[in-house]
Enzyme design. Structure first.
Site, PDB file in Angstrom:
ATOM      1  CE  LYS A   1      32.623  29.209  34.755  1.00 31.75           C
ATOM      2  NZ  LYS A   1      32.680  30.829  34.658  1.00 31.75           N
TER       3      LYS A   1
ATOM      4  N   GLY B   1      28.881  28.784  31.580  1.00 34.86           N
ATOM      5  CA  GLY B   1      28.225  29.365  33.101  1.00 34.86           C
ATOM      6  C   GLY B   1      29.134  30.868  33.536  1.00 34.86           C
TER       7      GLY B   1
ATOM      8  N   GLY C   1      31.108  32.373  36.902  1.00 39.77           N
ATOM      9  CA  GLY C   1      31.490  32.179  37.790  1.00 39.77           C
ATOM     10  C   GLY C   1      31.086  31.887  39.241  1.00 39.77           C
ATOM     11  N   PRO C   2      29.855  32.776  39.425  1.00 35.82           N
ATOM     12  CG  PRO C   2      29.938  34.899  40.212  1.00 35.82           C
ATOM     13  CD  PRO C   2      29.822  33.960  39.138  1.00 35.82           C
TER      14      PRO C   2
ATOM     15  N   GLY D   1      30.328  28.335  38.348  1.00 34.44           N
ATOM     16  CA  GLY D   1      31.758  27.332  38.502  1.00 34.44           C
ATOM     17  C   GLY D   1      31.761  27.805  40.447  1.00 34.44           C
TER      18      GLY D   1
ATOM     19  CD  GLU E   1      49.326  28.815  37.714  1.00 36.07           C
ATOM     20  OE1 GLU E   1      50.168  29.825  38.420  1.00 36.07           O
ATOM     21  OE2 GLU E   1      49.376  27.710  37.641  1.00 36.07           O
TER      22      GLU E   1
ATOM     23  CB  CYS F   1      49.022  35.944  35.678  1.00 36.34           C
ATOM     24  SG  CYS F   1      49.192  34.495  34.738  1.00 36.34           S
TER      25      CYS F   1
ATOM     26  CD  GLU G   1      47.014  40.312  38.355  1.00 36.72           C
ATOM     27  OE1 GLU G   1      46.311  39.737  39.212  1.00 36.72           O
ATOM     28  OE2 GLU G   1      47.511  39.618  38.020  1.00 36.72           O
TER      29      GLU G   1
HETATM   30  P1  NAP Z   1      37.829  35.371  38.048  1.00 40.92           P
HETATM   31  O1  NAP Z   1      36.801  36.266  38.530  1.00 40.92           O
HETATM   32  O2  NAP Z   1      38.730  35.239  39.388  1.00 40.92           O
HETATM   33  O3  NAP Z   1      37.838  34.206  37.240  1.00 40.92           O
HETATM   34  C1  NAP Z   1      38.358  33.663  37.316  1.00 40.92           C
HETATM   35  C2  NAP Z   1      37.500  32.337  36.335  1.00 40.92           C
HETATM   36  O4  NAP Z   1      36.679  32.376  37.755  1.00 40.92           O
HETATM   37  C3  NAP Z   1      36.257  32.944  35.604  1.00 40.92           C
HETATM   38  O5  NAP Z   1      36.501  31.067  34.792  1.00 40.92           O
HETATM   39  C4  NAP Z   1      34.745  32.849  36.605  1.00 40.92           C
HETATM   40  O6  NAP Z   1      34.055  32.901  35.972  1.00 40.92           O
HETATM   41  C5  NAP Z   1      35.021  31.754  37.581  1.00 40.92           C
HETATM   42  N1  NAP Z   1      34.550  32.505  39.141  1.00 40.92           N
HETATM   43  C6  NAP Z   1      33.865  33.972  39.457  1.00 40.92           C
HETATM   44  N2  NAP Z   1      33.622  33.525  40.360  1.00 40.92           N
HETATM   45  C7  NAP Z   1      33.501  32.757  41.036  1.00 40.92           C
HETATM   46  C8  NAP Z   1      33.657  31.417  42.157  1.00 40.92           C
HETATM   47  N3  NAP Z   1      32.873  32.503  43.454  1.00 40.92           N
HETATM   48  N4  NAP Z   1      33.720  30.553  41.975  1.00 40.92           N
HETATM   49  C9  NAP Z   1      33.726  29.803  41.479  1.00 40.92           C
HETATM   50  N5  NAP Z   1      34.055  30.088  40.206  1.00 40.92           N
HETATM   51  C10 NAP Z   1      34.003  31.348  40.378  1.00 40.92           C
HETATM   52  O7  NAP Z   1      38.497  36.561  37.883  1.00 40.92           O
HETATM   53  P2  NAP Z   1      37.947  37.716  36.785  1.00 40.92           P
HETATM   54  O8  NAP Z   1      36.936  38.193  36.928  1.00 40.92           O
HETATM   55  O9  NAP Z   1      37.857  37.166  35.217  1.00 40.92           O
HETATM   56  O10 NAP Z   1      38.853  39.293  36.809  1.00 40.92           O
HETATM   57  C11 NAP Z   1      39.414  39.902  38.174  1.00 40.92           C
HETATM   58  C12 NAP Z   1      40.699  39.822  37.696  1.00 40.92           C
HETATM   59  O11 NAP Z   1      41.088  38.382  38.486  1.00 40.92           O
HETATM   60  C13 NAP Z   1      41.915  40.861  36.843  1.00 40.92           C
HETATM   61  O12 NAP Z   1      41.886  42.180  37.117  1.00 40.92           O
HETATM   62  C14 NAP Z   1      42.638  40.261  37.275  1.00 40.92           C
HETATM   63  O13 NAP Z   1      43.633  40.971  38.375  1.00 40.92           O
HETATM   64  C15 NAP Z   1      42.756  38.676  37.486  1.00 40.92           C
HETATM   65  N6  NAP Z   1      42.733  37.594  36.720  1.00 40.92           N
HETATM   66  C16 NAP Z   1      44.485  37.011  37.417  1.00 40.92           C
HETATM   67  C17 NAP Z   1      44.260  36.025  36.361  1.00 40.92           C
HETATM   68  C18 NAP Z   1      44.986  34.796  36.385  1.00 40.92           C
HETATM   69  O14 NAP Z   1      46.166  34.311  34.991  1.00 40.92           O
HETATM   70  N7  NAP Z   1      46.424  34.839  37.296  1.00 40.92           N
HETATM   71  C19 NAP Z   1      43.863  35.622  35.440  1.00 40.92           C
HETATM   72  C20 NAP Z   1      42.320  36.248  34.847  1.00 40.92           C
HETATM   73  C21 NAP Z   1      42.724  37.407  35.830  1.00 40.92           C
HETATM   74  P3  NAP Z   1      33.357  34.021  34.986  1.00 40.92           P
HETATM   75  O15 NAP Z   1      34.640  34.663  34.097  1.00 40.92           O
HETATM   76  O16 NAP Z   1      32.170  34.312  34.999  1.00 40.92           O
HETATM   77  O17 NAP Z   1      33.896  35.428  35.630  1.00 40.92           O
END
Ligand code: NAP
Ligand code: MG
Length: 462
Positions: free
Chosen positions: A170, A201, A203-204, A207, A245, A279, A369
């Protein structure tokens, strides 16, 4: 590339169960460049079934044959390198040369490394009167973010396939076209149907359905710490393997004996590249009080040179999030040296390269972050102070240490609570384990350590 209107499941593009779609937006001009289906629990279930059905045969495929498929995958990534770079640039907004060198180049190196490891890894060893087998864990649910869209996919899928696992991916909603392109390369590489499956799709929805699916054996997640904690809790409740990660707030520690200009220059480039959406970026620069003013001047000049060359951040939400962190830095009393919260362009999700001086370790911008092109320069009095500040966050993903000689830098690096440290500008190594201490995560990616995440051990006694 043209967007697919289906899911890649069981070796073919199949219609999605529902009718909702996700718009893919180019962050440079805010134009819609494609639409992909927004998967539901039904799509995830179909994909997991396909992965389960494909698992026994793939697990039993000799490692040399799995290695040959991964080598074919690497070769196709090489052949389609330009298309990969253009696709990442279109949906992430990163400048094309960076997309070519990093977003396309690194996954090629990683895929190649797993083709090699699959062929050479000791999946079986003798320990006294036992034989210990490394067996694949099973069906992997991979959830990836948008910041290095292909790298994060390959860093999970390549070792999983090398191990003999099957995968349901996903990808991030912001960068699904790169994920679809990857699915095309998997098909071209002759990887059997069901071994790799893609469900685009939200995340919520998709995912969460993947993380909660009872027939997924291991969840590998890269993204925010907030979502990672929930995924860890869900996996824990089901006694399921999990790799997380997560975020970082890494320190770039410049010791007084270092080449200051080089350390600052490389440090600024590290933070600004990919518009700060890395990250492992060294977002806190730690400088001795005697060199502080000079370092701030050097950093300001380096950040200014970035000016127009920096790409946008990924979407409007990230742009406003980063800008509110910059506001917060000003409110809490840090000194804005370069950049600021104003949008530098009328169109696109741009944020100016921003440098803060007089940042204290407790400030929000030194603790959380930001995920944007924002550098905080922090003063330290002596080495003990530097170590306390460097280790003084909930994170521990990466870092850098600069000193006049390597021995001094290594001694300091060994005391950092963090998973990766670059010594005097050490280069990225695709075979080195990558992952976090503390709240930066659980598990390691890349190289042999990354492969072992997808293996479980069985011992037979004779
Ligand atoms: P995120 O929401 O954690 O997204 C990462 C992945 O998880 C995406 O595929 C996301 O789908 C999915 N996801 C979201 N909610 C989920 C849930 N409840 N259950 C399962 N999967 C779920 O991160 P983001 O919204 O893209 O970014 C927010 C912040 O996260 C950034 O500002 C940054 O600080 C941090 N971030 C960190 C990294 C890293 O490499 N460590 C990478 C990206 C972001 P969607 O794409 O639909 O949200
Ligand atoms: Mg999200």
């Amino acid at each position: 590339m043209k967007a697919h209107d289906g899911m890649y499941i069981d070796g073919a593009w199949r219609p999605a169960a529902g009718t909702d779609t996700i718009e893919v937006v180019n962050p440079v001009d805010e134009q819609v460049i494609g639409r992909v289906p927004a998967g539901t629990a039904a799509d995830v279930d179909a994909a997991v079934r396909a992965a389960r059905a494909a698992f026994p045969a793939w697990a039993a495929t000799p490692p040399a044959e799995r290695a040959a498929r991964l080598a074919a995958l690497r070769d196709i990534l090489v052949a389609r390198k330009d298309e990969i770079a253009e696709t990442v640039t279109a949906e992430l907004g990163s400048p094309l040369p960076f997309s070519q060198a990093v977003h396309a180049g690194v996954p090629i190196a990683v895929a190649g490394s797993y083709a090699e490891l699959a062929a050479t890894y000791a999946f079986e060893e003798k320990v006294g009167n036992s034989t210990v087998y490394q067996e694949p864990v099973g069906v992997v649910g991979a959830i990836t973010p948008w910041n290095y869209p292909l790298h994060q996919i390959v860093a999970k899928v390549a070792p999983a396939l090398a191990a003999g696992c099957t995968v349901v991916l996903k990808p991030a909603e912001d960068t699904p076209l790169t994920a679809q392109l990857f699915a095309e390369t998997v098909a071209e590489a002759g990887i059997p149907a069901g071994v790799f499956n893609l469900v685009t799709g939200l995340g919520p929805v998709a995912g969460q359905a993947l993380a909660e699916h009872p027939d997924v054996d291991l969840v590998s997640f890269t993204g925010s710490t907030a979502v990672g904690k929930r995924i860890g809790a869900t996996a824990g409740a089901a006694v399921k393997r999990v790799a997380l990660e997560l975020g970082g707030k890494s320190a770039n520690v410049i010791l007084p004996s270092a080449d200051l200009a080089k350390a600052v220059g490389v440090g600024v480039a590290n933070v600004m590249s990919n518009s700060g959406q890395t990250c492992s970026a060294w977002t806190r620069m730690l400088v001795h009080t005697a060199q502080y003013d000079e370092a701030v001047e050097l950093a300001a000049a380096a950040a200014e040179r970035y000016g127009d060359r920096i790409g946008p951040v990924v979407n409007a939400k990230q742009q406003s999030r980063v800008r509110s962190y910059i506001d917060k830095g000003v409110t809490e009393g840090a000194r804005l040296v370069v950049g600021g919260p104003e949008s530098p362009r009328e169109q696109g999700y741009f944020v100016s390269p921003t440098v803060f001086a007089d940042v204290t370790p407790e400030m929000t911008i030194a603790q959380e972050e930001i995920f944007g092109p924002v550098l905080s320069i922090i003063r330290y009095e002596d080495e003990a102070d530097a170590l306390r500040i460097a280790n003084g966050t909930v994170y521990g993903l990466a870092g850098a240490v600069w000193a006049g000689d390597e021995t001094e830098a290594v001694a300091f690096a060994r005391r950092l609570d963090t998973g990766q440290v670059d010594i005097n500008g050490g280069r990225f190594n695709p075979l080195a384990p990558f992952g976090g201490y503390k709240q930066s995560g659980v598990g390691r990616e890349l190289g042999a350590h990354g492969l072992s995440e997808y293996l479980q051990t069985k011992s037979l006694q004779f």
